[in-house]
Design a protein around this motif. Structure first.
Motif, PDB file in Angstrom:
ATOM      1  N   ILE A   1      49.263  44.817  39.240  1.00 42.04           N
ATOM      2  CA  ILE A   1      48.090  45.615  38.862  1.00 42.04           C
ATOM      3  C   ILE A   1      48.360  47.100  39.092  1.00 42.04           C
TER       4      ILE A   1
ATOM      5  N   LEU B   1      40.679  37.805  42.547  1.00 45.99           N
ATOM      6  CA  LEU B   1      39.922  38.536  41.524  1.00 45.99           C
ATOM      7  C   LEU B   1      39.229  39.766  42.109  1.00 45.99           C
ATOM      8  N   PHE B   2      38.595  39.615  43.242  1.00 47.06           N
ATOM      9  CA  PHE B   2      37.918  40.749  43.862  1.00 47.06           C
ATOM     10  C   PHE B   2      38.919  41.825  44.270  1.00 47.06           C
ATOM     11  N   THR B   3      40.007  41.418  44.904  1.00 47.50           N
ATOM     12  CA  THR B   3      41.023  42.370  45.332  1.00 47.50           C
ATOM     13  C   THR B   3      41.669  43.058  44.138  1.00 47.50           C
ATOM     14  N   SER B   4      41.872  42.322  43.058  1.00 45.98           N
ATOM     15  CA  SER B   4      42.443  42.919  41.850  1.00 45.98           C
ATOM     16  C   SER B   4      41.521  43.973  41.274  1.00 45.98           C
ATOM     17  N   TRP B   5      40.237  43.706  41.265  1.00 43.10           N
ATOM     18  CA  TRP B   5      39.276  44.684  40.767  1.00 43.10           C
ATOM     19  C   TRP B   5      39.274  45.927  41.646  1.00 43.10           C
ATOM     20  N   VAL B   6      39.275  45.751  42.973  1.00 40.52           N
ATOM     21  CA  VAL B   6      39.286  46.889  43.892  1.00 40.52           C
ATOM     22  C   VAL B   6      40.573  47.687  43.732  1.00 40.52           C
ATOM     23  N   THR B   7      41.694  46.999  43.612  1.00 40.22           N
ATOM     24  CA  THR B   7      42.982  47.674  43.448  1.00 40.22           C
ATOM     25  C   THR B   7      43.017  48.458  42.147  1.00 40.22           C
ATOM     26  N   PHE B   8      42.610  47.837  41.057  1.00 38.70           N
ATOM     27  CA  PHE B   8      42.630  48.510  39.762  1.00 38.70           C
ATOM     28  C   PHE B   8      41.743  49.745  39.774  1.00 38.70           C
ATOM     29  N   SER B   9      40.516  49.602  40.212  1.00 35.20           N
ATOM     30  CA  SER B   9      39.594  50.742  40.175  1.00 35.20           C
ATOM     31  C   SER B   9      40.014  51.836  41.151  1.00 35.20           C
TER      32      SER B   9
ATOM     33  N   GLU C   1      43.215  53.585  39.714  1.00 38.33           N
ATOM     34  CA  GLU C   1      42.874  54.334  38.509  1.00 38.33           C
ATOM     35  C   GLU C   1      42.121  55.622  38.860  1.00 38.33           C
TER      36      GLU C   1
ATOM     37  N   GLN D   1      49.078  41.922  43.005  1.00 35.72           N
ATOM     38  CA  GLN D   1      48.559  43.252  43.323  1.00 35.72           C
ATOM     39  C   GLN D   1      49.554  44.349  42.934  1.00 35.72           C
TER      40      GLN D   1
END
Length: 130
Positions: free
Chosen positions: A39, A109-117, A120, A36
């Motif tokens: 990311i 994977l889900f947490t990475s997507w939430v963190t990235f978006s 950003e 995390q």
């Protein structure tokens, strides 16, 4: 007939199995946190946002990030909590940890997507405020 109506006391859950479940998940927590942080660093340095450290400092970015990572680690504990409940109610222990690996991968994977978006979009709002 009477012995079927009266609840029998529940069996003790072996402490070593539960500690083994928690130990398995906690050994992976550092890799979860490192992924995390990676990311967040990727978003900070490799996305097309125009920000300065002063803007991040003024917007309480560091404090909000610490709260976010605290929340992530509380949610991470749901993995071993779910596994412990599954063991407690089914009395079956899967030594292969296949379900755990699937839950861990899906959670990362889900947490990475939430963190990235989330990071950003936060950095883009800083850019638009200027």
């Amino acid at each position: 007939m009477e012995d079927q109506l009266i609840d029998t006391p529940t069996e003790e859950v072996p402490k070593d199995v539960i500690l083994g479940i928690i130990r398995w998940w906690e050994r992976k927590r550092i890799w979860f946190n490192v992924s995390q942080v990676g990311i967040v660093l990727f978003v900070l340095f490799y996305t097309e946002t125009d920000w300065t450290f002063l803007q991040l400092k003024q917007s309480l970015f560091i404090f909000q990030s610490l709260l976010y990572f605290l929340f992530l680690n509380v949610c991470y504990s749901a993995g071993w909590g779910a596994h412990t409940l599954m063991y407690y109610y089914s009395k079956a222990f899967d030594r292969s940890h296949i379900l755990d690996v699937i839950l861990l991968a899906a959670g990362v994977l889900f947490t990475s997507w939430v963190t990235f978006s989330g990071y950003e979009s936060f950095l883009k709002t800083i850019h638009y405020i200027r």
